[in-house]
Design a protein around this motif. Sequence first.
Motif, PDB file in Angstrom:
ATOM      1  N   LEU A   1       0.802  -1.224   0.000  1.00 46.84           N
ATOM      2  CA  LEU A   1       0.000   0.000   0.000  1.00 46.84           C
ATOM      3  C   LEU A   1       0.833   1.271   0.000  1.00 46.84           C
ATOM      4  N   ALA A   2       2.130   1.164   0.219  1.00 47.14           N
ATOM      5  CA  ALA A   2       2.993   2.351   0.265  1.00 47.14           C
ATOM      6  C   ALA A   2       2.855   3.239  -0.979  1.00 47.14           C
ATOM      7  N   PRO A   3       2.795   2.666  -2.204  1.00 50.57           N
ATOM      8  CA  PRO A   3       2.681   3.525  -3.388  1.00 50.57           C
ATOM      9  C   PRO A   3       1.346   4.264  -3.494  1.00 50.57           C
ATOM     10  N   TYR A   4       0.371   3.891  -2.671  1.00 51.17           N
ATOM     11  CA  TYR A   4      -0.965   4.469  -2.801  1.00 51.17           C
ATOM     12  C   TYR A   4      -1.264   5.529  -1.749  1.00 51.17           C
ATOM     13  N   GLN A   5      -0.271   5.863  -0.918  1.00 50.04           N
ATOM     14  CA  GLN A   5      -0.472   6.897   0.088  1.00 50.04           C
ATOM     15  C   GLN A   5      -0.639   8.273  -0.550  1.00 50.04           C
ATOM     16  N   ASP A   6       0.105   8.549  -1.628  1.00 53.54           N
ATOM     17  CA  ASP A   6       0.027   9.840  -2.328  1.00 53.54           C
ATOM     18  C   ASP A   6      -0.495   9.685  -3.750  1.00 53.54           C
ATOM     19  N   PHE A   7      -1.163   8.577  -4.024  1.00 49.94           N
ATOM     20  CA  PHE A   7      -1.608   8.289  -5.390  1.00 49.94           C
ATOM     21  C   PHE A   7      -2.547   9.367  -5.906  1.00 49.94           C
ATOM     22  N   TYR A   8      -3.485   9.788  -5.073  1.00 49.98           N
ATOM     23  CA  TYR A   8      -4.489  10.780  -5.508  1.00 49.98           C
ATOM     24  C   TYR A   8      -3.825  12.099  -5.875  1.00 49.98           C
ATOM     25  N   THR A   9      -2.880  12.549  -5.065  1.00 50.09           N
ATOM     26  CA  THR A   9      -2.183  13.807  -5.327  1.00 50.09           C
ATOM     27  C   THR A   9      -1.364  13.736  -6.603  1.00 50.09           C
ATOM     28  N   GLN A  10      -0.714  12.610  -6.822  1.00 51.51           N
ATOM     29  CA  GLN A  10       0.183  12.473  -7.965  1.00 51.51           C
ATOM     30  C   GLN A  10      -0.552  12.209  -9.282  1.00 51.51           C
ATOM     31  N   ASN A  11      -1.703  11.552  -9.215  1.00 53.60           N
ATOM     32  CA  ASN A  11      -2.383  11.122 -10.442  1.00 53.60           C
ATOM     33  C   ASN A  11      -3.702  11.846 -10.715  1.00 53.60           C
ATOM     34  N   GLY A  12      -4.210  12.586  -9.746  1.00 53.18           N
ATOM     35  CA  GLY A  12      -5.450  13.319  -9.959  1.00 53.18           C
ATOM     36  C   GLY A  12      -6.685  12.452  -9.989  1.00 53.18           C
ATOM     37  N   ARG A  13      -6.560  11.238  -9.549  1.00 52.26           N
ATOM     38  CA  ARG A  13      -7.708  10.330  -9.436  1.00 52.26           C
ATOM     39  C   ARG A  13      -7.474   9.392  -8.270  1.00 52.26           C
ATOM     40  N   LYS A  14      -8.537   8.783  -7.804  1.00 54.25           N
ATOM     41  CA  LYS A  14      -8.417   7.842  -6.706  1.00 54.25           C
ATOM     42  C   LYS A  14      -7.919   6.487  -7.211  1.00 54.25           C
ATOM     43  N   ALA A  15      -7.053   5.865  -6.462  1.00 54.16           N
ATOM     44  CA  ALA A  15      -6.628   4.502  -6.777  1.00 54.16           C
ATOM     45  C   ALA A  15      -7.794   3.551  -6.539  1.00 54.16           C
ATOM     46  N   ARG A  16      -7.985   2.624  -7.446  1.00 57.12           N
ATOM     47  CA  ARG A  16      -9.036   1.622  -7.307  1.00 57.12           C
ATOM     48  C   ARG A  16      -8.433   0.377  -6.670  1.00 57.12           C
ATOM     49  N   ILE A  17      -8.831   0.126  -5.434  1.00 54.51           N
ATOM     50  CA  ILE A  17      -8.285  -0.989  -4.669  1.00 54.51           C
ATOM     51  C   ILE A  17      -9.401  -1.977  -4.348  1.00 54.51           C
ATOM     52  N   ALA A  18      -9.169  -3.247  -4.625  1.00 51.60           N
ATOM     53  CA  ALA A  18     -10.142  -4.299  -4.325  1.00 51.60           C
ATOM     54  C   ALA A  18      -9.648  -5.135  -3.158  1.00 51.60           C
ATOM     55  N   LEU A  19     -10.553  -5.434  -2.232  1.00 50.96           N
ATOM     56  CA  LEU A  19     -10.275  -6.336  -1.122  1.00 50.96           C
ATOM     57  C   LEU A  19     -11.111  -7.585  -1.325  1.00 50.96           C
ATOM     58  N   VAL A  20     -10.516  -8.742  -1.147  1.00 47.60           N
ATOM     59  CA  VAL A  20     -11.223 -10.006  -1.365  1.00 47.60           C
ATOM     60  C   VAL A  20     -11.133 -10.830  -0.086  1.00 47.60           C
ATOM     61  N   THR A  21     -12.288 -11.084   0.530  1.00 46.26           N
ATOM     62  CA  THR A  21     -12.324 -11.881   1.762  1.00 46.26           C
ATOM     63  C   THR A  21     -13.348 -13.006   1.596  1.00 46.26           C
ATOM     64  N   GLY A  22     -13.186 -14.058   2.371  1.00 49.31           N
ATOM     65  CA  GLY A  22     -14.000 -15.254   2.177  1.00 49.31           C
ATOM     66  C   GLY A  22     -15.239 -15.322   3.050  1.00 49.31           C
ATOM     67  N   ALA A  23     -16.044 -16.339   2.797  1.00 48.98           N
ATOM     68  CA  ALA A  23     -17.237 -16.623   3.592  1.00 48.98           C
ATOM     69  C   ALA A  23     -16.840 -17.489   4.788  1.00 48.98           C
TER      70      ALA A  23
END
Length: 250
Positions: A180-202
């Motif tokens: 996740l380190a590269p996504y701390q300033d992603f919004y500032t650097q790219n002008g858009r929100k990073a799209r992050i998916a979390l996958v958890t089980g049943a």
Amino acid sequence: MPHRYFTTQIGEGTAQLTGPDAHHLSRVMRAKLGETVILCDGQGTEYTGVITDITPDMVAFSTSDKRATAAEPTVDVTLFMGYAKQDKLEDEIRHGTELGISHFVPFFSRYCVVTPKKEDQKNVRYARIAFEAAKQAGRGVIPDVAMPMENFGAVCRSFADYDLVLFFYEGGGAALSQLLAPYQDFYTQNGRKARIALVTGAEGGFSEKEAADANAAGAKTVGLGPRILRCETAPLAAAAAVMTLTGNLE
């Protein structure tokens, strides 16, 4: 603190509230002309609304102070959640909304203990839970709840739509902080929100094949420490960790 309401009926300097929320404001809260509320358009923008008219089924406002909702995170998070028993799934949606998740996608997998039944009716309820939780939490966006995916293969085929996919597995994996380190300033650097998916089980977790399929589809396998978390706990722990490590719980 002024009450908050979602409405899409917002124009230049005016807005209206109809339906159950108008009834709640006018009849339950006994609102008066000149009182102030916060109006959200559901897309991350909010306004200060001053009541200018009240009828049995509508409340009208003058609006000012247009602004971005401060409660929205700088990352756009989707939770793919193994289909759990209904009360557990509802808790995941309710508390996940509070933590900042914007999209919920239930799915059926090999070890799910629940089978599909009246999913259209359930989805209406799930959407209402997300709506109420967003209002309570001060969100500016109403999270959407998708109809469940029929198998884990369909989940894996959607991974290409995301900047980062985190597959939470009891076997552990890469360090979450490093991923996740590269996504701390992603919004500032790219002008858009990073799209992050979390996958958890049943309740039954994932099979070894499903874990391998997730990895082959580009997901990064990660863990949540040495303890085994329940299916309704894992997604909330994952969401909290992601929000913390991207600076969204500061």
